[in-house]
Design an enzyme around this catalytic site. Structure first.
Site, PDB file in Angstrom:
ATOM      1  N   SER A  77      -0.431  -1.666 101.256  1.00 43.50           N
ATOM      2  CA  SER A  77      -1.294  -1.886 102.395  1.00 43.50           C
ATOM      3  C   SER A  77      -2.167  -0.642 102.544  1.00 43.50           C
ATOM      4  CB  SER A  77      -0.438  -2.146 103.617  1.00 43.50           C
ATOM      5  OG  SER A  77      -1.258  -2.491 104.696  1.00 43.50           O
ATOM      6  N   CYS A  78      -2.846  -0.493 103.691  1.00 44.22           N
ATOM      7  CA  CYS A  78      -3.798   0.619 103.749  1.00 44.22           C
ATOM      8  C   CYS A  78      -3.143   1.904 104.235  1.00 44.22           C
ATOM      9  CB  CYS A  78      -4.995   0.245 104.596  1.00 44.22           C
ATOM     10  SG  CYS A  78      -4.594  -0.272 106.248  1.00 44.22           S
ATOM     11  N   ILE A  79      -1.912   1.842 104.721  1.00 46.80           N
ATOM     12  CA  ILE A  79      -1.286   3.064 105.249  1.00 46.80           C
ATOM     13  C   ILE A  79       0.121   3.201 104.681  1.00 46.80           C
ATOM     14  CG2 ILE A  79      -0.506   1.913 107.364  1.00 46.80           C
ATOM     15  CD1 ILE A  79      -1.075   4.544 108.859  1.00 46.80           C
TER      16      ILE A  79
END
Lengths: 414, 102
Positions: free
Chosen positions: B100-102
């Protein structure tokens, strides 16, 4: 006259119509098509379940934000005939285009998971990715006496991938303030291998969940929901029981994309990740959540894409080579509860790291670290959204390409 | 991080994933599979090759598109790579972990 048509009057479509109205040559007209009358400030959905915002705080008329140069057609789209360069609308109207911009975003599809969209939907299974879902969830949380709250991601990709985590943190904070912490157990269930999936974020933020007493069930790919027994069941037979389920259903692109025959299996449009030209046909471009590019589906990404897309539309019209420059830049506030938030800034090649933003060494915002200032930034963003982002104004100090200054990239040189 | 797997010099990221697909071969795959508790057989290779081809086309990998690949259904994918099929199969195929992005 030549015709430029934009499909979708959400964040990306509205923003593009404003950019184009300013700089598209005079021989072009602009048409924007969407079935909606009301524009939603979607980042606000997150705050509705907790009563921080109400419906009236986050809705305004679509037309208020469209430039006078653009003609708005408020009708559902039937399909795009890419061979004839026509958009067919429900009711029989056909709109010709020379250049098409697809900006119809993504929506939830709870019907994709057996047992999700049945009799328990918006009774014991809720979403907060629609205004209706968020409002109903608010009522349910207000009346809830406690038990096991499960926050769940069905599958990737989803819009705003940090929102489920933010919801989890805000829920913990909400029940704490209501004096119900003892009565509520919160579990975060994800198909990924953890709540945080990038090494630096995972290293620096992993403690947040533990500190707040939130359990994580990773690698869980839901196969079905047994709504009567209140259980999530995955493909390996693993089960998670809940009293209240807040899920992020499968996200899909608009249905007319499927009817047009050019989307992927989730109706996202195959798009070149650097130029934003579609892989469907040269005169079709795509922006925002509707693309299949490996960037996050988020308003900030659409904002950064806007600059490159404008440049490439200009070049396309002039018959010049397109700029292959979009770097996947995203910039997002992440609410962590108790009046604090994080800020993350990243792109295709750089994961979120700590540092200061937007001014190297100064801030005032802190990257990948909780602060009250970041939370104020998130709340102030609503004004920025209505007044700058969708009106196509430049946001000071935040360039479309990610800056490496003021960031601690040595953290990942292991 | 540079290391040697199955007699081949390779670079791994901090989570043990190859950083360069060109360094991948079937012996490296078998060694990575062993670390994941998977013994590779005839049925695994078409799945790994499918994941690699999707990666080269920059298509984000999901359980769903593997299930619709016509090569293996989702239950079969789990049977081949028990526990975390996408995560394990990606590592064995020499491509980045879905994130995911984090």
């Amino acid at each position: 006259m030549k015709h430029l048509v934009i499909l979708g009057a959400g964040t990306a479509g509205t923003m593009m119509s404003n950019h184009l109205a300013k700089s598209l040559p005079k021989e072009w007209d602009i048409t924007i098509i969407d079935q909606r009358k009301i524009h939603h400030y979607q980042p606000g959905y997150l705050f509705i379940p907790f009563g921080t915002y109400t419906e009236s705080d986050i809705v305004k008329p679509v037309k208020k934000f469209l430039p006078s140069r653009a003609k708005y057609i408020q009708k559902p789209i039937l399909n795009v005939d890419k061979d004839k360069d026509l958009v067919h609308l429900e009711g029989g109207q056909a709109i010709p285009y020379d250049l098409l911009i697809i900006a119809t975003g993504t929506d939830i599809a709870p019907e994709e998971t057996p047992g999700m969209a049945g009799p328990h939907w918006h009774k014991s299974i809720f979403d907060f990715y629609t205004l209706n879902g968020a409002v109903k969830l608010h009522r349910a949380l207000e009346e809830w006496n406690g038990g096991h709250l499960v926050v769940h991601i069905t599958e990737m990709p989803i819009k705003c991938p940090v929102a489920p985590l933010e919801f989890t943190f805000l829920a913990e904070s909400y029940f704490h303030e209501k004096g119900m912490s003892e009565k509520v157990k919160i579990t975060f269930v994800t198909p990924m291998d953890g709540a945080f999936t990038k090494p630096v974020a995972s290293d620096q933020l992993g403690h947040l969940l533990k500190d707040k007493g939130i359990d994580v069930v990773p690698n869980f790919n839901v196969m079905e929901i047994d709504g009567d027994a209140k259980k999530l069941i995955d493909y390996e037979g693993k089960e998670v029981s809940y009293d209240l389920l807040v899920t992020v259903p499968t996200n899909k692109g608009a249905e007319y994309i499927e009817r047009s025959g050019f989307g992927d299996e989730l109706n996202f449009v195959p798009t070149h990740k650097g130029t934003l030209q579609s892989k469907v046909k040269d005169n079709i471009f795509c922006i925002g959540d509707a693309t299949n590019i490996p960037a996050s589906k988020a308003g900030s990404v659409a904002h950064f894409e806007g600059e490159i897309l404008m440049e490439n539309i200009k070049r396309f019209i002039e018959g010049r080579e397109l700029k292959d420059e979009f770097d996947g830049h995203a910039n997002c506030f992440v609410e962590t509860g108790h009046g604090k938030a994080l800020l993350i800034d990243f792109n295709y090649t750089h994961q979120p790291v700590s540092g200061t933003f937007p001014f190297p060494g100064i801030g005032p915002l802190t990257l990948l670290r909780e602060s009250r200032m970041n939370h104020m930034g998130k709340l102030a963003f609503k004004w920025v959204y209505w007044n700058m982002l969708i009106t196509g104004r430049h946001i000071p100090f935040v360039p479309s390409k990610m800056s490496e200054a003021g960031k601690n990239f040595e953290e990942i040189q292991s | 991080m540079e290391t040697t797997i199955a007699g081949k010099q390779v670079k791994l990221n901090e989570q043990g994933y190859l950083t360069d697909l060109n360094e991948w071969n079937r012996d490296v795959a078998a060694a990575l599979a062993a670390e994941e508790g998977v013994e590779l057989g005839e049925e695994h290779w078409p799945v790994l090759e499918y994941l690699q081809s999707q990666h080269k086309q920059e298509v984000p990998l999901t359980i769903r598109n593997v299930g619709k690949s016509g090569i293996v259904d989702i239950k079969g994918f789990y049977a081949l790579f028990p526990g975390g099929p996408l995560k394990k199969a990606s590592r064995i195929a020499g491509i980045p972990k879905p994130a995911s992005c984090i």
